[in-house]
Motif scaffolding. Structure first.
Motif, PDB file in Angstrom:
ATOM      1  N   ARG A  70       0.822  -1.226   0.000  1.00 47.23           N
ATOM      2  CA  ARG A  70       0.000   0.000   0.000  1.00 47.23           C
ATOM      3  C   ARG A  70       0.848   1.265   0.000  1.00 47.23           C
ATOM      4  N   GLY A  71       2.166   1.114   0.045  1.00 48.90           N
ATOM      5  CA  GLY A  71       3.043   2.271   0.030  1.00 48.90           C
ATOM      6  C   GLY A  71       3.151   2.983   1.366  1.00 48.90           C
ATOM      7  N   GLU A  72       2.748   2.320   2.454  1.00 52.07           N
ATOM      8  CA  GLU A  72       2.794   2.942   3.776  1.00 52.07           C
ATOM      9  C   GLU A  72       4.195   2.900   4.379  1.00 52.07           C
ATOM     10  N   ILE A  73       5.006   1.949   3.941  1.00 57.60           N
ATOM     11  CA  ILE A  73       6.403   1.864   4.357  1.00 57.60           C
ATOM     12  C   ILE A  73       7.248   1.597   3.132  1.00 57.60           C
ATOM     13  N   THR A  74       8.513   1.942   3.222  1.00 57.36           N
ATOM     14  CA  THR A  74       9.445   1.659   2.134  1.00 57.36           C
ATOM     15  C   THR A  74      10.144   0.329   2.412  1.00 57.36           C
ATOM     16  N   LEU A  75      10.792  -0.195   1.396  1.00 60.34           N
ATOM     17  CA  LEU A  75      11.523  -1.446   1.563  1.00 60.34           C
ATOM     18  C   LEU A  75      12.581  -1.313   2.652  1.00 60.34           C
ATOM     19  N   GLU A  76      13.230  -0.162   2.722  1.00 55.98           N
ATOM     20  CA  GLU A  76      14.267   0.062   3.722  1.00 55.98           C
ATOM     21  C   GLU A  76      13.718   0.053   5.142  1.00 55.98           C
ATOM     22  N   GLN A  77      12.437   0.297   5.283  1.00 50.23           N
ATOM     23  CA  GLN A  77      11.809   0.325   6.602  1.00 50.23           C
ATOM     24  C   GLN A  77      11.288  -1.040   7.052  1.00 50.23           C
ATOM     25  N   THR A  78      11.374  -2.038   6.195  1.00 58.88           N
ATOM     26  CA  THR A  78      10.877  -3.366   6.555  1.00 58.88           C
ATOM     27  C   THR A  78      11.893  -4.115   7.405  1.00 58.88           C
ATOM     28  N   HIS A  79      11.437  -5.180   8.010  1.00 55.60           N
ATOM     29  CA  HIS A  79      12.301  -6.060   8.798  1.00 55.60           C
ATOM     30  C   HIS A  79      13.380  -6.651   7.885  1.00 55.60           C
ATOM     31  N   PRO A  80      14.595  -6.846   8.388  1.00 51.88           N
ATOM     32  CA  PRO A  80      15.653  -7.444   7.551  1.00 51.88           C
ATOM     33  C   PRO A  80      15.242  -8.768   6.923  1.00 51.88           C
ATOM     34  N   ALA A  81      14.393  -9.537   7.601  1.00 50.01           N
ATOM     35  CA  ALA A  81      13.945 -10.804   7.034  1.00 50.01           C
ATOM     36  C   ALA A  81      13.152 -10.578   5.751  1.00 50.01           C
ATOM     37  N   VAL A  82      12.387  -9.512   5.686  1.00 50.07           N
ATOM     38  CA  VAL A  82      11.620  -9.202   4.479  1.00 50.07           C
ATOM     39  C   VAL A  82      12.555  -8.915   3.325  1.00 50.07           C
ATOM     40  N   ARG A  83      13.552  -8.095   3.579  1.00 48.84           N
ATOM     41  CA  ARG A  83      14.485  -7.753   2.507  1.00 48.84           C
ATOM     42  C   ARG A  83      15.260  -8.978   2.041  1.00 48.84           C
ATOM     43  N   SER A  84      15.632  -9.855   2.973  1.00 50.97           N
ATOM     44  CA  SER A  84      16.347 -11.072   2.615  1.00 50.97           C
ATOM     45  C   SER A  84      15.489 -11.989   1.749  1.00 50.97           C
ATOM     46  N   VAL A  85      14.234 -12.170   2.126  1.00 55.55           N
ATOM     47  CA  VAL A  85      13.326 -13.014   1.361  1.00 55.55           C
ATOM     48  C   VAL A  85      13.093 -12.443  -0.031  1.00 55.55           C
ATOM     49  N   LEU A  86      12.908 -11.145  -0.129  1.00 54.85           N
ATOM     50  CA  LEU A  86      12.646 -10.540  -1.436  1.00 54.85           C
ATOM     51  C   LEU A  86      13.861 -10.638  -2.357  1.00 54.85           C
ATOM     52  N   ARG A  87      15.070 -10.524  -1.791  1.00 57.40           N
ATOM     53  CA  ARG A  87      16.269 -10.723  -2.613  1.00 57.40           C
ATOM     54  C   ARG A  87      16.329 -12.151  -3.144  1.00 57.40           C
ATOM     55  N   ARG A  88      15.981 -13.099  -2.281  1.00 57.29           N
ATOM     56  CA  ARG A  88      16.000 -14.496  -2.714  1.00 57.29           C
ATOM     57  C   ARG A  88      14.939 -14.751  -3.774  1.00 57.29           C
ATOM     58  N   CYS A  89      13.783 -14.140  -3.627  1.00 60.39           N
ATOM     59  CA  CYS A  89      12.731 -14.270  -4.631  1.00 60.39           C
ATOM     60  C   CYS A  89      13.187 -13.756  -5.988  1.00 60.39           C
ATOM     61  N   GLU A  90      13.924 -12.671  -5.986  1.00 59.76           N
ATOM     62  CA  GLU A  90      14.413 -12.127  -7.253  1.00 59.76           C
ATOM     63  C   GLU A  90      15.411 -13.070  -7.905  1.00 59.76           C
ATOM     64  N   ARG A  91      16.278 -13.683  -7.112  1.00 54.33           N
ATOM     65  CA  ARG A  91      17.228 -14.652  -7.678  1.00 54.33           C
ATOM     66  C   ARG A  91      16.479 -15.845  -8.280  1.00 54.33           C
ATOM     67  N   LEU A  92      15.429 -16.275  -7.606  1.00 52.83           N
ATOM     68  CA  LEU A  92      14.645 -17.394  -8.117  1.00 52.83           C
ATOM     69  C   LEU A  92      13.865 -17.020  -9.369  1.00 52.83           C
ATOM     70  N   ARG A  93      13.432 -15.775  -9.459  1.00 52.57           N
ATOM     71  CA  ARG A  93      12.755 -15.325 -10.680  1.00 52.57           C
ATOM     72  C   ARG A  93      13.675 -15.463 -11.884  1.00 52.57           C
ATOM     73  N   VAL A  94      14.916 -15.030 -11.712  1.00 48.55           N
ATOM     74  CA  VAL A  94      15.893 -15.139 -12.802  1.00 48.55           C
ATOM     75  C   VAL A  94      16.180 -16.606 -13.117  1.00 48.55           C
ATOM     76  N   GLN A  95      16.361 -17.406 -12.069  1.00 52.59           N
ATOM     77  CA  GLN A  95      16.712 -18.815 -12.238  1.00 52.59           C
ATOM     78  C   GLN A  95      15.614 -19.605 -12.949  1.00 52.59           C
ATOM     79  N   THR A  96      14.359 -19.232 -12.746  1.00 54.19           N
ATOM     80  CA  THR A  96      13.232 -19.969 -13.327  1.00 54.19           C
ATOM     81  C   THR A  96      12.693 -19.317 -14.594  1.00 54.19           C
TER      82      THR A  96
END
Length: 275
Positions: A70-96
């Motif tokens: 909803r744009g209420e927080i930025t990615l930098e404001q999320t929990h480190p676990a969120v940023r870690s998961v999203l980075r992994r998701c991006e790697r998997l997007r490329v891989q698949t």
């Protein structure tokens, strides 16, 4: 999603723990067959799973993923676990080749509430469930558990032996008949994930067409990491029938694909897990 079930043999000698709680919108079971593991360790497992739910659920308006969408927080404001998961998701997007894409929502309840192509809503559920199970397994192992099953309806992590002293027996739900199993696997020290429409009628989207995937009833992946298996099962299901050929090149990960007409295709590595 389907429900791989750790089939419970008659308990043998020794202490074992079994708990089932409803978390993350599903029943999640934990079975531990080590005599020196205390129930408070299992308490910590469910505390972790509740943290995952309040952080990542697309069904909770107050989760960080919902607030990010909803744009209420930025990615930098999320929990480190969120940023870690999203980075992994991006790697998997490329891989698949883009078939695992968190911007192609798995659930119709995820609405495009943020304007603009670069701000499309995200739904990392295709990785998070397996990732949460892997995290639960780490909690058990840090406490000394060596024989356990963590089962979160569709994803399971197994290690060591069950009460019978044998490898864990895991039932894979039949995709069309609710009270039947499509297969029974014998597994240890692996993760198992299954993707499919099943009785909920949910469909995984083919990100390249924007339409629900067709031609496949379910995909089961078995391999070293349950989170990766989760993402691979999602991607292969999104590919439709050609996902079976893609699965054949997964190396350490075995696969079973049930096509819409009922044909069952398995990679050679799956034979080592057949009961």
């Amino acid at each position: 999603m389907s429900e791989p079930t750790c089939l419970r043999d008659a308990p043998g000698a020794g202490t074992h723990l079994h708990r089932l709680e409803h978390v993350m919108g599903m029943p999640i079971g934990v079975d531990v067959c080590d005599p020196d593991i205390e129930s408070r360790t299992v308490d910590r497992v469910y505390e972790w799973l509740r943290f995952v739910d309040v952080t990542f659920s697309t069904y909770r308006e107050d989760s960080e993923i919902s607030r990010l969408n909803r744009g209420e927080i930025t990615l930098e404001q999320t929990h480190p676990a969120v940023r870690s998961v999203l980075r992994r998701c991006e790697r998997l997007r490329v891989q698949t080749d883009g078939y695992f894409d968190i911007r192609a929502p798995l659930h119709s309840t995820v609405q495009a509430t943020v304007e603009g192509e670069d701000r499309r809503p995200i739904d990392p559920s295709g990785l998070v469930k397996g990732w949460s199970v892997a995290g639960a397994a780490r909690i058990l192992e840090r406490a000394g558990a060596r024989n356990y099953c963590v089962n979160a309806g569709g994803d399971a992590r197994l290690r060591g032996r069950s009460w019978s002293g044998e490898r864990w027996r895991v039932g894979i739900q039949h995709p069309m008949i609710r009270d039947r199993l499509a297969a029974v696997l014998l597994a240890s020290d692996v993760g198992i994930a299954t993707s499919g429409a099943y009785e909920q009628g949910e469909h995984i989207i083919d990100p390249h067409t924007g339409s629900p995937s067709e031609g496949v009833l379910s995909v089961t992946i078995v391999g070293p990491d349950v989170a990766t298996a989760d993402a691979y099962a999602t991607a292969a299901y999104a590919m439709g029938p050609k996902g079976a050929q893609w699965c054949a090149a997964l190396g350490d990960y075995a696969a079973m694909v049930i096509l819409a007409e009922g044909t069952v295709l398995s990679t050679p590595a799956m034979s080592r897990y057949r009961a």
